[in-house]
Design an enzyme around this catalytic site. Structure first.
Site, PDB file in Angstrom:
ATOM      1  N   ASP A 123       0.686  -1.303  -0.135  1.00 17.30           N
ATOM      2  CA  ASP A 123       0.048  -0.077  -0.591  1.00 17.30           C
ATOM      3  C   ASP A 123       0.636   1.300  -0.021  1.00 17.30           C
ATOM      4  O   ASP A 123       2.016   1.410   0.629  1.00 17.30           O
ATOM      5  CB  ASP A 123      -0.935   0.093   1.469  1.00 17.30           C
ATOM      6  CG  ASP A 123      -2.041   1.364   1.416  1.00 17.30           C
ATOM      7  OD1 ASP A 123      -2.174   1.386   0.218  1.00 17.30           O
ATOM      8  OD2 ASP A 123      -1.857   1.770   2.757  1.00 17.30           O
ATOM      9  N   LYS A 140     -18.017  15.739  -0.390  1.00 14.07           N
ATOM     10  CA  LYS A 140     -16.413  15.317  -0.970  1.00 14.07           C
ATOM     11  C   LYS A 140     -15.860  14.543  -0.527  1.00 14.07           C
ATOM     12  O   LYS A 140     -16.565  13.796  -0.451  1.00 14.07           O
ATOM     13  CB  LYS A 140     -15.622  16.494   0.609  1.00 14.07           C
ATOM     14  CG  LYS A 140     -15.426  15.444   1.817  1.00 14.07           C
ATOM     15  CD  LYS A 140     -14.906  16.082   2.449  1.00 14.07           C
ATOM     16  CE  LYS A 140     -14.842  14.474   4.186  1.00 14.07           C
ATOM     17  NZ  LYS A 140     -13.346  15.284   5.283  1.00 14.07           N
ATOM     18  N   ASN A 178      -8.370  -1.000   4.959  1.00 19.82           N
ATOM     19  CA  ASN A 178      -8.829  -1.185   3.402  1.00 19.82           C
ATOM     20  C   ASN A 178      -6.863  -2.261   2.534  1.00 19.82           C
ATOM     21  O   ASN A 178      -7.785  -3.024   1.824  1.00 19.82           O
ATOM     22  CB  ASN A 178      -8.155  -0.027   2.301  1.00 19.82           C
ATOM     23  CG  ASN A 178      -7.012   0.917   2.940  1.00 19.82           C
ATOM     24  OD1 ASN A 178      -6.652   0.725   3.543  1.00 19.82           O
ATOM     25  ND2 ASN A 178      -7.002   1.383   1.843  1.00 19.82           N
TER      26      ASN A 178
END
EC number: 7.6.2.1
Length: 1508
Positions: free
Chosen positions: A431, A781, A1048
């Site tokens: 990541d 947003k 995630n």
């Protein structure tokens, strides 16, 4: 002591059984109060039997109670259940079968009781270990089950103290501040006037920021004061599940009203109540049905690649055993048939006087041989491997180099059975955010209404942080390179190293003293470091915000205040309002400090991870502070003098002592049984009002600053940025948000709905009612890739539409600019809803909230309907700094042959910029960008890219036709020929990645990615990350490693062969799902290159040694069958035969498997390409297995016939002759192990000596005291007699040496003429580097004459050969070149002045391409060493020095073997002196065009030849 909740993670894997639920519970769960009588019973019937639940289905349903039970056994079930579990391992079943087979009289080979001893010993050791672990779990369960809490009693009509184990579904529980939640509880009441409750989930997910929970919507309006006796509502919710972020259901009140239930209404077991005096709720899930325990599945069991190969070889051993036994059975049958008439002379007949037929005798002989040769299958192999792995993990945890001082954390090993996989990784999937970067988001730039605000002052502020970091490292490096002339002892260098580390440690402590003291005295707030909070506003934008504020202050009482603003100022105002309220940030005021006391965490596992196991036996070596995992601060200052360190140390010591006093005086929850009933409620109430304040909190209170606790660093950065522009978030409730402005004062926005962020929508929104206009606004947003597509279409016919298009075009250009600069981008948008639009949307949204089964899908569709036709306000650019050491770590991992893929959800331009910064991409290389809008376009682009790659590398072609692409691909390695161009890198976005992962295109994509040097996947979702890892793992059959820090990344970590989590600022989800956890990405280098290589090398050699040893021992018995008619007799005594592998020869190999280091750590780090040996399985492959088997057969032949010939004409009995054979086998095993051992310690010598002493001691005692224990053997005084026989000593000396001569010769020849990379590394590591001065130290205080600063900077990256003096470096360089230079390349040898200094090269330059096809960057560097003129020698002395390279070969470190190595290397020395010295003609010259790293070695040799 505090205990973490995840300590019960072993629960699922430990064998506990959840109470069985009735199948008719249905698809949902209905819960009502336990204080009401059950349906169908009289009102006087109160309560129910223990473990029963009262539900709205008209009957009693059995559910799990709140009792925690992680134990597997009881006193009665332990023995049968444990044996049943152990017999799941086929090896144990096999040995028990062999032991039972020995009880059959017709085929038995040993005494039945004695044959059972080894398998009983193994089973007993495992059973004792399991019993100890289960007893530890039992004590932990008992302690947790007897924690106290307040439960409402109908009889006493008040809250009374009860044990946790007595809580049931439907009970009402009251919790106080700082109390741990005992079950999953629906929040019904709170002491907070707004119905809020703050909880800390650090025990659950590691996140340190507070979470808000709220009372069920509408419940507080129905009842003014909560009374459990009057609660008649019915709760309908989902069945127990392990999703921590989801809770679906509704509550139906007595008046028929229905309200939806969300995760914000549920208090999860294991969390802690904070900043709330008291709360009350009803238990929904209890015990093992709680979400916390359903998530605690414990460490996953993985089977390493080496273990899979070992199991295959075990099957070969089984097949070999069957073949040997079958051969012996046939031989015995033929022998019986041939000597049938003479058999009565020496054979014992049956009970009836008859003899066995040849066929029957052959069958009996087959089973008897199986029993005798059972040691061919190593009974102790699996147990030994487990012991070695535990010890390896222990030493990995004790490595001080894997300890991070800044975060006060170290490496965690959560999987004990895959340590060797760390040395075989080929692909790393990483990541980006929080893994490669700091995850400290800093507001950097923004654009509003098409106008960009660069925030130059803020950029300068960030630059000062970076300068402070670099200045600190520079000062530390200068301190570490001070040269002390005249100090040549090793102790001086050790002292200097220790001093340098100490100074570096003090500098870190001093530069971060303020942040660390604040962390020690108060709970750390995530994402709130000074660098993140102190935003310097842009003057132009600040003036516009102030102008908006002044205009609105004047016009606020008019009908439409915002109409008086220009469109630009209106966008500015809405922009900062959106930054302030479009989030889930929790505001903590200074007068509401976070209360915290020392309490026991809920769960404790006896062996959750290896750290717990280690802490029970050894004191911690690492300094432990009171810093949290998220305690990261980059604020650094530089001390001007060393005296500044002392005050910092004294203050830290004082604060630590203060913290201990605070911890001692702080109240805690009673955990040892019932407390006294008198005054119990008062004690709980007093604890709830505890207000402990520390100096750090008092300082914050004096400053009057608000504390923002965000769930993500992006939200915190935007809120701090808005506060810098005087638009401060001051309060957030469940239904309103308050914002403070200078002139307007406090504006309170009614918060109607919050649509949270998810990875599919990639945005979040809030629906509010504007206090100035009373309009319903939607602020959104999210990622620019999705928000830009949701904007209201603009018409080019009117001026306003053209203006909006212009603004959007400018904003998009600025977004691209931000991404190129490596900033994380977010778009801010707005929508105004009419009352009719809101009413229509609200109706469908309420239905979606009330749904139980398909709530997520309906809520997603509701959010999509709302987030359309948006008006663009602006965009932001947030900077995320790169972690320290990431570029260097990536470079080292690449040199080690690892291919690195970065999978990130960031924008493509941002990801590319970070990839360049961390050296994943080089500016000089080609980058293939793959962006497609459809699957057909993606297929066409893949075909085009494949054609391009094939044209660059002709050898790397597809062997399958185009029609076979959908079926499979032939994955060929990348060509490394001289005409091959450097491999490009691949960048692909999320949409194209989704197309590429389709079945029809995944083979093409994977083939293209395999040809690329790096792969960067942008805008990828968590599911795509896991799919990419799974694709590479399944298609390429390569070892994969995934590393990440957030939730995630969990799916990617779980799919990979090895999962690594980083304990960052986003919680501990990744760590809890990982196999290993590291504090920073840079520690991955040492974990893989050093410990991974060591673990693989140790276990590979140990497994091969096990197979060799058992095969050699079985060979001795097999050769004897030729002299006993294949009757399955043994010349070795039963005791020796049974206990030889278990007792006499097991300890030395265990010590070697734990402590052996084939290459030192510093050499592995300097030369990462040595890691490739594990990738290619060079030390343990089928070829090595069969070579060991052949060598074992030869050694058994020698060890059998030498004593056979020695005692041929003697009158010794068979067991007296078998004892020297056994001793010879032991000595051969130990000497063989000594040859394979690369690092000798006193423990190795002690283990070998102990094994020898144990064998002779047992033999002497056994031959004296148990002469007639096991007839027909009669070993009386056998060993005593042999010890007085010189022939015994002679055979014990000659046989092992003769047996090992082929191995010695082969290893000496191979190590001298065809050395591997590891052997060359070991040879170089043996060179005494400490007696020569380091050039870096020599020139630390001044620049040497004639050398530029560029040359000095190049010296810092020189290889180990370049740091050697010229004579040693040239010898190693010549040695390498001689092994790789062909006659064609070298040409005719020319006359060379041997006094000319030799050219220097890096280690393994010649052999770097053997394993991987690539080599390191090469270059000739001129080096000046003191005393060079004195060390220049003649040709003869040069050749003599070259011969020292072969003085200690790679097969071991025993000095008595060196003569063999020297003799075998003399021929190579003569050739070496003629062929390798030709390259040195001039001193200090450089090649005109140094080859690139991707070029092949032969190309480099060709350039050298042409140059000469």
């Amino acid at each position: 002591m505090e205990r973490e909740l995840p300590a019960a993670e072993e629960s699922a894997s430990s064998g506990w059984r959840r109470p069985r639920r009735r199948r008719w519970e249905g698809r949902t769960r209905t819960v009502r109060s336990n204080l009401l009588p059950p349906l169908g019973t009289e009102d006087s019937t109160i309560g129910a039997p223990k473990g029963e639940r009262l539900l709205m289905r008209g009957c009693i349903q059995h559910l799990a109670d709140n009792r925690l039970k992680t134990t597997k056994y009881t006193l009665l079930s332990f023995l049968p259940k444990n044996l049943f579990e152990q017999f799941h391992r086929l090896a144990n079943v096999y040995f028990v079968f062999i032991a039972l087979l020995n009880f059959v009289p017709a085929v038995n080979a040993f005494q039945p009781g004695l044959a059972l001893a080894p398998v009983l010993f193994i089973l007993a050791v495992t059973a004792i270990k399991d019993l100890w672990e289960d007893y530890s779990r039992h004590r932990s369960d008992h302690e947790i089950n007897h924690l106290g809490c307040l439960v409402f009693s109908r009889e006493e009509k008040k809250y009374v103290n009860r044990y946790w184990k007595e809580i049931r579904v439907g009970d009402f529980v009251r919790l106080c501040c700082n109390e741990i939640i005992p079950a999953d509880i629906l929040l019904l009441s709170s002491s907070d006037p707004d119905g809020l409750c703050h909880i800390e989930t650090a025990n659950l997910d590691g996140e340190t920021n507070l979470k808000r929970r709220q009372v069920v919507r509408g419940f507080s309006e129905l009842v003014s004061e909560f009374n459990p006796l009057t609660f008649t509502s019915v709760i309908e919710c989902e069945k127990p599940n392990n999703d921590l972020s989801r809770f679906r259901g509704y509550i139906m009140h007595s008046n028929g009203e229905k309200a939806g239930l969300h995760k914000e209404n549920l208090l999860l077991r294991g969390c802690t109540i904070r900043n709330t005096e008291a709360v009350a709720g009803i238990v929904i899930y209890a015990g093992h049905e709680t979400k916390a325990l359903l998530n605690n599945s414990g460490p996953r069991y993985k089977r390493s690649q080496l273990e899979r190969q070992m199991n295959c070889d075990v099957l070969w051993c089984v097949l070999l055993l069957v073949c040997i036994s079958l051969f012996s059975a046939v031989g015995h049958g033929l022998w019986v048939r041939r000597y049938q008439e003479k058999k009565a002379l020496f054979d014992v007949p049956e009970s009836d006087g008859s003899s066995l037929s040849p066929a029957t005798a052959a069958v009996y002989s087959f089973f008897t041989m199986i029993i005798v040769l059972q040691v061919l299958i190593p009974i102790s192999l699996y147990v030994s491997i487990e012991i070695v792995k535990v010890c390896q993990v222990y030493f990995i945890n004790q490595d001080i180099e894997l300890y991070d001082e800044e975060t006060d954390s170290q490496l965690q090993c959560r999987a004990l059975n895959i340590t060797e996989d760390l040395g075989q990784i080929k692909y790393i999937f990483s990541d980006k955010t929080g893994t490669l970067t700091e995850n400290k988001m800093v507001f950097r730039r923004c654009t509003v209404s098409g106008i960009e605000y660069s925030h130059d002052a803020n950029a300068q502020r960030l630059a000062r942080y970076q300068e402070a970091d670099s200045e600190e490292e520079e000062v530390v490096s200068k301190v570490g390179t001070i040269s002390h002339r005249g100090s040549t002892g090793s102790h001086q260098s050790i002292w200097m190293t220790h001093k340098t580390q100490s100074i570096k440690s003090h500098r870190r402590t001093g530069s971060r003293a303020e942040a660390k003291r604040a962390s020690m005295l108060s709970k750390h707030t995530a994402f709130s470091s000074p660098m993140e909070k102190d935003i310097t506003p842009d003057p132009k934008l600040l003036e516009k915000v102030s102008e908006c504020d002044r205009f609105l202050a004047i016009a606020r009482h008019q009908e439409h205040p915002l109409a008086h603003l220009s469109p630009e100022l209106s966008d500015v105002f809405d922009f900062f309002i959106a930054l302030t309220i479009c989030n889930t940030v929790v505001v903590t005021s200074p007068d509401q400090p976070r209360q915290k006391v020392r309490v026991r965490f809920e769960l404790k596992s006896p062996v959750k991870t290896i750290e717990d196991f280690l802490r029970r036996f050894t004191p911690s070596r690492l300094a432990s502070g009171c810093s949290s995992i998220g305690n990261l601060s980059t604020s650094k200052s530089s001390h001007k003098s060393g005296s500044a360190f002392l005050p910092s140390l004294s203050q830290d010591s004082m604060l630590l002592g203060l913290e201990e006093k605070l911890g001692q005086t702080a109240p805690s929850i009673a955990s040892n049984g019932y407390a006294s009933q008198a005054g119990q409620e008062e004690s709980w109430a007093s604890e709830c009002t505890t207000d402990q304040k520390c100096p750090g909190e008092q300082r914050e209170q004096q400053e009057g600053e608000l504390r923002y606790e965000a769930e993500s660093p992006d939200e915190a950065a935007l809120v701090y940025a808005a506060r810098a522009y005087n638009c401060a978030l001051v309060d957030r409730l469940h239904d309103q948000v308050s914002v403070e402005l200078p002139h307007l004062g406090r504006l309170t926005f009614e918060l109607l709905h919050t649509l949270g962020f998810d990875s599919i929508r990639k945005r979040m929104s809030v629906v509010i009612r504007h206090p100035l206009t009373d309009e319903i606004n939607v602020y959104t947003k999210g990622a620019d890739s999705v928000v830009m597509d949701l904007l209201l279409p603009c018409s080019s016919d009117d001026a306003r539409g053209r203006h909006q298009k212009k603004i959007r075009s400018k904003t998009q250009n600025y977004l691209n600019l931000y991404a190129v600069e490596g900033l994380r981008t977010l778009c801010i948008a707005k929508r105004v809803l009419s009352k009719e639009e809101y009413a229509c949307w609200l109706q469908s949204h309420i239905e979606a909230e009330a749904s139980v089964e398909s709530r997520e899908e309906l809520l997603f569709q509701s959010a999509v309907r709302l987030e359309t036709n948006l008006h663009l306000l602006g965009a932001t650019g947030i900077e995320d700094r790169l972690q320290e050491g990431v570029p260097e770590t990536i470079a080292k991992l690449r040199q080690a042959g690892l291919q690195i893929w970065v999978l990130t959800g960031d924008k493509q331009e941002t990801a590319i910029n970070i990839a360049y910064a961390c050296k994943l991409l080089d500016h000089g290389e080609e980058v293939i960008t793959l962006n497609a809008d459809s699957q057909e376009a993606c297929a066409a682009l893949l075909d085009q890219c494949l054609s391009y790659v094939q044209s660059r590398n002709p050898r790397s072609t597809l062997q399958n036709s185009e029609s076979n692409l959908s079926v499979g691909f032939s994955f060929n390695p990348v060509s490394t020929s001289t005409d091959a161009s450097p491999s490009p890198s691949l960048v692909i976005d999320g949409r194209s990645l989704a197309y590429a992962l389709e079945k029809s295109l995944e083979d093409k994509f994977l083939f293209l990615a395999k040809q690329c040097r790096s792969v960067l996947c942008c805008r990828s979702t968590p599911l795509q990350k896991s799919m990419v890892v799974k694709l590479v793992r399944s298609k390429l059959k390569a070892m994969t490693l995934a590393i990440g820090d957030g939730a995630n990344d969990v799916s990617m970590i779980q799919v990979a062969d090895v999962g690594v989590g980083i304990s960052g600022q986003e919680g501990m989800q990744a760590v809890m799902a990982s196999d290993f956890a590291v504090p920073r990405f840079r520690y991955l280098e040492r974990l893989l290159i050093v410990h991974g290589h060591w673990c693989y090398s140790r276990l590979a050699n140990m497994v091969l040694y096990f197979f060799y040893k058992n095969t050699m021992f079985v060979g001795l018995l097999f050769w004897f069958q030729f002299y006993c008619g294949f009757s399955a007799s043994a010349m070795i005594d039963q005791w020796y035969l049974i206990f030889f592998n278990l007792l006499f020869s097991s300890l030395p190999q265990l010590v070697t498997g734990v402590l052996d280091k084939d290459v030192p750590a510093d050499m592995l780090l300097r030369e990462p390409q040595l890691y490739k040996s594990g990738q290619n399985m060079e030390e343990y492959r089928p070829r090595a297995f069969w070579l060991n088997m052949v060598d074992a057969a030869f050694q058994s032949l020698v060890c059998f016939f030498i004593p056979y010939l020695a005692y041929y004409d003697s009158d010794v009995d068979v067991f007296t002759w078998g004892t020297p054979v056994t001793a010879i086998a032991l000595f051969t095993f130990l000497l063989h192990l000594g040859i394979e051992t690369k690092t000798w310690t006193w423990l190795n010598w002690l283990a070998c000596g102990f094994s020898t002493f144990l064998f002779f001691s047992v033999a002497l005692i056994y031959n004296t005291s148990c002469a007639t224990c096991y007839p027909p053997s009669n070993p009386y005084w056998t060993m005593q007699t042999l010890l007085g026989d010189p022939l015994f000593y002679l055979t014990c000396l000659i046989a092992p040496i003769a047996a090992l001569l082929p191995r010695l010769f082969f290893k000496a020849l191979q190590g001298s003429l065809f050395p591997t990379q590891l052997q060359l590394g070991r040879q170089l590591a043996k060179k005494p580097l400490n007696k020569f001065s380091d050039p870096k130290e020599t020139f630390a205080q001044g620049q040497p004459p004639g050398h530029s600063e560029t040359e000095l900077s190049e010296r810092k990256t020189m290889g180990p050969f370049e740091t050697l003096p010229r004579d040693c470096a040239s010898q190693a360089s010549q040695f390498t070149q001689q092994l790789t230079c062909s006659p064609e390349a070298s040409g005719e040898p020319s006359a060379v002045d041997t006094n000319m200094p030799l050219r220097e090269n890096t280690l393994l330059e010649g052999l770097g391409s053997q394993a991987s096809g690539s080599s390191m960057p090469r270059g000739a560097i001129s080096e000046v060493c003191p005393g060079d003129s004195k060390r220049q020698s003649t040709s003869a002395s040069q050749t003599a020095r070259l011969s020292s390279l072969f003085h200690l070969p790679s097969f071991g470190s025993l000095n008595w073997i060196s003569s063999l190595s020297l003799a075998s290397g003399l021929g190579s020395v003569l050739q070496l002196s003629g062929s390798s010295l030709q390259m040195d003609k001039q001193d200090g010259e450089f090649l005109s065009n140094p080859p690139q790293p991707e070029q092949d070695l032969h190309s480099f040799q060709g350039q050298v030849t042409g140059y000469l």
